[in-house]
Design a protein around this motif. Structure first.
Motif, mmCIF file in Angstrom:
data_model
loop_
_atom_site.group_PDB
_atom_site.id
_atom_site.type_symbol
_atom_site.label_atom_id
_atom_site.label_comp_id
_atom_site.label_asym_id
_atom_site.label_seq_id
_atom_site.Cartn_x
_atom_site.Cartn_y
_atom_site.Cartn_z
ATOM 1 N N ASN A 20 -4.727 -13.306 18.881
ATOM 2 C CA ASN A 20 -5.518 -12.212 18.317
ATOM 3 C C ASN A 20 -4.542 -11.216 17.705
ATOM 4 N N PHE A 21 -4.193 -11.430 16.446
ATOM 5 C CA PHE A 21 -3.274 -10.521 15.769
ATOM 6 C C PHE A 21 -3.875 -9.125 15.714
ATOM 7 N N GLU A 22 -5.173 -9.059 15.529
ATOM 8 C CA GLU A 22 -5.926 -7.805 15.604
ATOM 9 C C GLU A 22 -7.114 -8.036 16.528
ATOM 10 N N LEU A 23 -7.319 -7.164 17.475
ATOM 11 C CA LEU A 23 -8.444 -7.305 18.383
ATOM 12 C C LEU A 23 -9.755 -7.077 17.636
ATOM 13 N N PRO A 24 -10.790 -7.819 17.948
ATOM 14 C CA PRO A 24 -12.075 -7.610 17.259
ATOM 15 C C PRO A 24 -12.709 -6.298 17.708
ATOM 16 N N ASN A 25 -13.392 -5.639 16.765
ATOM 17 C CA ASN A 25 -14.076 -4.396 17.122
ATOM 18 C C ASN A 25 -15.437 -4.659 17.769
ATOM 19 N N VAL A 26 -15.870 -5.919 17.801
ATOM 20 C CA VAL A 26 -17.070 -6.332 18.527
ATOM 21 C C VAL A 26 -16.619 -7.268 19.636
ATOM 22 N N ALA A 27 -16.900 -6.883 20.882
ATOM 23 C CA ALA A 27 -16.340 -7.622 22.023
ATOM 24 C C ALA A 27 -16.798 -9.073 22.061
ATOM 25 N N ASP A 28 -18.031 -9.363 21.623
ATOM 26 C CA ASP A 28 -18.518 -10.739 21.651
ATOM 27 C C ASP A 28 -17.639 -11.679 20.838
ATOM 28 N N GLN A 29 -17.038 -11.150 19.775
ATOM 29 C CA GLN A 29 -16.211 -11.999 18.921
ATOM 30 C C GLN A 29 -14.994 -12.523 19.667
ATOM 31 N N TYR A 30 -14.519 -11.770 20.660
ATOM 32 C CA TYR A 30 -13.377 -12.242 21.441
ATOM 33 C C TYR A 30 -13.715 -13.545 22.158
ATOM 34 N N VAL A 31 -14.921 -13.627 22.698
ATOM 35 C CA VAL A 31 -15.355 -14.838 23.391
ATOM 36 C C VAL A 31 -15.358 -16.025 22.429
ATOM 37 N N HIS A 32 -15.854 -15.794 21.218
ATOM 38 C CA HIS A 32 -15.916 -16.887 20.251
ATOM 39 C C HIS A 32 -14.530 -17.290 19.768
ATOM 40 N N ARG A 33 -13.650 -16.307 19.625
ATOM 41 C CA ARG A 33 -12.306 -16.611 19.153
ATOM 42 C C ARG A 33 -11.576 -17.531 20.125
ATOM 43 N N ILE A 34 -11.487 -17.125 21.380
ATOM 44 C CA ILE A 34 -10.682 -17.909 22.314
ATOM 45 C C ILE A 34 -11.396 -19.196 22.713
ATOM 46 N N GLY A 35 -12.680 -19.315 22.351
ATOM 47 C CA GLY A 35 -13.378 -20.576 22.598
ATOM 48 C C GLY A 35 -12.917 -21.705 21.702
ATOM 49 N N ARG A 36 -12.023 -21.410 20.744
ATOM 50 C CA ARG A 36 -11.469 -22.469 19.876
ATOM 51 C C ARG A 36 -10.458 -23.330 20.615
ATOM 52 N N THR A 37 -9.935 -22.845 21.736
ATOM 53 C CA THR A 37 -8.964 -23.613 22.506
ATOM 54 C C THR A 37 -9.576 -24.031 23.838
ATOM 55 N N ALA A 38 -8.846 -24.828 24.607
ATOM 56 C CA ALA A 38 -9.301 -25.340 25.915
ATOM 57 C C ALA A 38 -10.608 -26.112 25.768
ATOM 58 N N ARG A 39 -10.655 -27.019 24.800
ATOM 59 C CA ARG A 39 -11.844 -27.840 24.592
ATOM 60 C C ARG A 39 -11.653 -29.211 25.229
ATOM 61 N N ALA A 40 -12.776 -29.835 25.536
ATOM 62 C CA ALA A 40 -12.790 -31.201 26.078
ATOM 63 C C ALA A 40 -11.887 -31.342 27.297
ATOM 64 N N GLY A 41 -11.896 -30.329 28.181
ATOM 65 C CA GLY A 41 -11.137 -30.412 29.418
ATOM 66 C C GLY A 41 -9.669 -30.076 29.293
ATOM 67 N N ASN A 42 -9.201 -29.674 28.106
ATOM 68 C CA ASN A 42 -7.798 -29.321 27.935
ATOM 69 C C ASN A 42 -7.568 -27.857 28.299
ATOM 70 N N ASP A 43 -6.288 -27.513 28.493
ATOM 71 C CA ASP A 43 -5.913 -26.125 28.753
ATOM 72 C C ASP A 43 -5.585 -25.424 27.442
ATOM 73 N N GLY A 44 -5.609 -24.097 27.473
ATOM 74 C CA GLY A 44 -5.292 -23.329 26.291
ATOM 75 C C GLY A 44 -4.759 -21.959 26.655
ATOM 76 N N ILE A 45 -4.123 -21.310 25.694
ATOM 77 C CA ILE A 45 -3.532 -19.979 25.883
ATOM 78 C C ILE A 45 -4.071 -19.066 24.799
ATOM 79 N N ALA A 46 -4.554 -17.887 25.209
ATOM 80 C CA ALA A 46 -5.041 -16.871 24.274
ATOM 81 C C ALA A 46 -4.202 -15.616 24.467
ATOM 82 N N ILE A 47 -3.521 -15.182 23.405
ATOM 83 C CA ILE A 47 -2.621 -14.035 23.456
ATOM 84 C C ILE A 47 -3.138 -12.982 22.490
ATOM 85 N N SER A 48 -3.297 -11.762 22.992
ATOM 86 C CA SER A 48 -3.790 -10.653 22.166
ATOM 87 C C SER A 48 -2.669 -9.642 21.965
ATOM 88 N N LEU A 49 -2.484 -9.204 20.711
ATOM 89 C CA LEU A 49 -1.528 -8.158 20.381
ATOM 90 C C LEU A 49 -2.308 -6.862 20.222
#
Length: 503
Positions: A318-347
């Protein structure tokens, strides 16, 4: 639960086996039996949970079993999606799952030829995947008729609301037949979305596979506090030092996404951008290179986030944090799919701390704080110094050229005003006159003696008045009877012959 226990046909099971799918996800196991019975459905599920197959598999079986044919300019199943990428992905899955049947699949969304859309709909189509805007355009032109619809699917309803599609949705629903099967999916279900669902579906079966507004457990979430001006350096260091399979970088604006791509390129890191200002071929090329692994970094805005379904995304930044909190959920939902692990880093910069508080309140957890890397200040200075002469892509150069033309009031291909052929004036700055009165004497008027001032219009003799000079009004006189060749008395201008009004 296995797919062969859900009551699906052999044709659909064969298509699933071809993709290597045998076990159903929770939303598929809960939704498919009810959909095969023709019930309406309200599904609360994030992207990546398998909801496309949850509604597409039973719908294909029901369309085949009914044995009907699509009417000209009509469709039997309509799937509405908020973005072009998501619509394209749903259509691709529909084509795969419907192999072995004679069902036709078509897509309609902006950025493509509307003439092709009309051609695809001319004979009718079984499964139509569309975005609301382009579909309304075709409906207004009577090229899309929905009276023969059997199944209606609204996917990513909360994103539809965020993008302002509510009026287009109501316009589309007014054209739908009352007797239909309706499916409504949303990642979150606030009060406004539930009220919207009540307008589209009747006595639905509710399927909820994830708690509302929560993030995947397999995503490791961190936040690093950094000044806004140092974000680019920190992102560059992270991308260089971490083992990344594929990474998504999110910005709030389209121009911010392009700027990140340029600065990464200046530091030797290849990246593509995908957002609403990109043409459809550009978006498809960027997403194709990201899927194929040719370019491992994709910079996107929130609008494009919902349509990105790429396996193997290991990191989300997250180079820029979303101004709508729900968007954060959708953003990091792009990783950790199909049982895999993922990392979400916010600046997070100082002015973004309120956004961070909203996100933590929504997901009901505190993000782990990661400190800045060792030697960050010295490394950041080197990264800043390497930003000189950041190359621009061809699209960005064309955009800059277009903005200059728009500022000068020119059309593409038109030379710049006051400069023949669009060439730049090569005179030295000191040789150019600064004021009008420094340009020297004006050319002498024809017939005037040298050194005499040029006469103005109101100084000209009466007999040499210009054509548009205001003449004195004449007194009205009755026209003499007889032939038009007689004399007529004028006013102050004297007599005229033959009715001639020459000057």
């Amino acid at each position: 639960m296995q797919f062969n226990q859900l009551g699906l046909s052999e044709t659909v099971l064969a298509a699933l086996a071809a993709k290597g799918y045998s076990e159903a996800t929770p939303i598929q196991a809960k939704a498919i039996p009810s959909l095969l019975e023709g019930r309406d459905l309200l599904g609360i599920a994030q992207t990546g949970t398998g909801k496309t197959a949850a509604f597409m598999l039973p719908s294909i079986d029901r369309l085949v079993a009914s044995g009907k044919r699509a009417q000209p300019r009509g469709c039997r199943m309509l799937v509405l999606a908020p973005t072009r990428e998501l619509a394209s992905q749903i259509a691709d899955q529909a084509r795969h799952y419907s192999k072995g049947t004679r069902l036709s699949v078509a897509t309609i969304f902006g950025g493509t030829s509307i003439h092709k859309n009309k051609t695809d709909l001319a004979k009718g189509v079984d499964i139509l995947v569309a975005t609301p805007g382009r579909l309304v355009d075709l409906m207004d032109q009577c090229y899309a008729i929905l009276m023969g619809l059997e199944i209606f699917v609204l996917d990513e309803a909360d994103q539809m609301m965020d993008l302002g599609f509510i009026h287009a949705l109501k316009r589309i629903v007014r054209e739908l037949p009352a007797k239909r099967q309706s499916l409504f999916f949303s990642a979150t279900m606030p009060k406004t979305i539930r009220e919207l669902a009540g307008q589209f579906i009747k006595e639905p079966v509710e399927v909820k596979v994830t708690p509302e507004a929560t993030t995947a457990e397999r995503v490791e979430q961190r936040v690093t506090f950094v000044q806004q001006a140092e974000k680019q350096a920190l992102l560059t260091m992270m991308l260089r030092e971490m083992e990344i399979d594929r990474a998504l970088v999110f910005t709030r604006t389209k121009h911010g996404a392009d700027r990140v791509v340029r600065l990464l390129a200046g530091n030797g890191i290849a990246a593509n951008a995908i957002h609403g200002n990109k043409s459809q071929p550009q978006r498809e090329r960027a997403l194709g290179e990201f899927r194929a692994g040719k370019v491992k970094i994709l910079v996107a805005t929130d609008i494009a986030a919902r349509g990105i379904d790429v396996s193997g995304v290991s990191h989300v930044f997250n180079f820029e944090l979303p101004n709508v909190a729900d968007q954060y959920v959708h953003r990091i939902g792009r990783t950790a799919r199909a049982g895999n692990d993922g990392i979400a880093i916010s600046l997070c910069a100082e002015d973004e701390r309120p956004y961070l508080r909203d996100i933590e309140r929504l997901i009901r957890q505190k993000l782990a704080v990661a400190p800045l890397p060792d030697g960050f200040v010295a490394a950041a200075e080197k990264i800043k110094s390497s930003r000189v002469n950041v190359p621009q892509s061809r699209d960005q150069q064309n955009g800059q050229r277009g903005r200059e033309m728009q500022r000068d009031g020119r059309r593409p291909g038109q030379p710049q005003r006051g400069r023949p052929g669009g060439q730049r004036d090569d005179r030295a700055r000191g040789d150019q006159p600064r004021r009008h009165d420094e340009r020297g004497p004006r050319p002498e008027a024809a017939g005037a003696a040298a050194g005499e001032p040029r006469p103005r219009r109101f100084d000209a003799p009466q007999g040499e008045q210009p054509r548009n000079y205001a003449r004195p009004k004449r007194k009205w006189q009755p026209r003499p009877t007889g032939s038009g060749g007689g004399q007529r008395q004028g006013g102050q201008g004297g007599g005229r012959q033959g009715g001639n009004r020459g000057r």
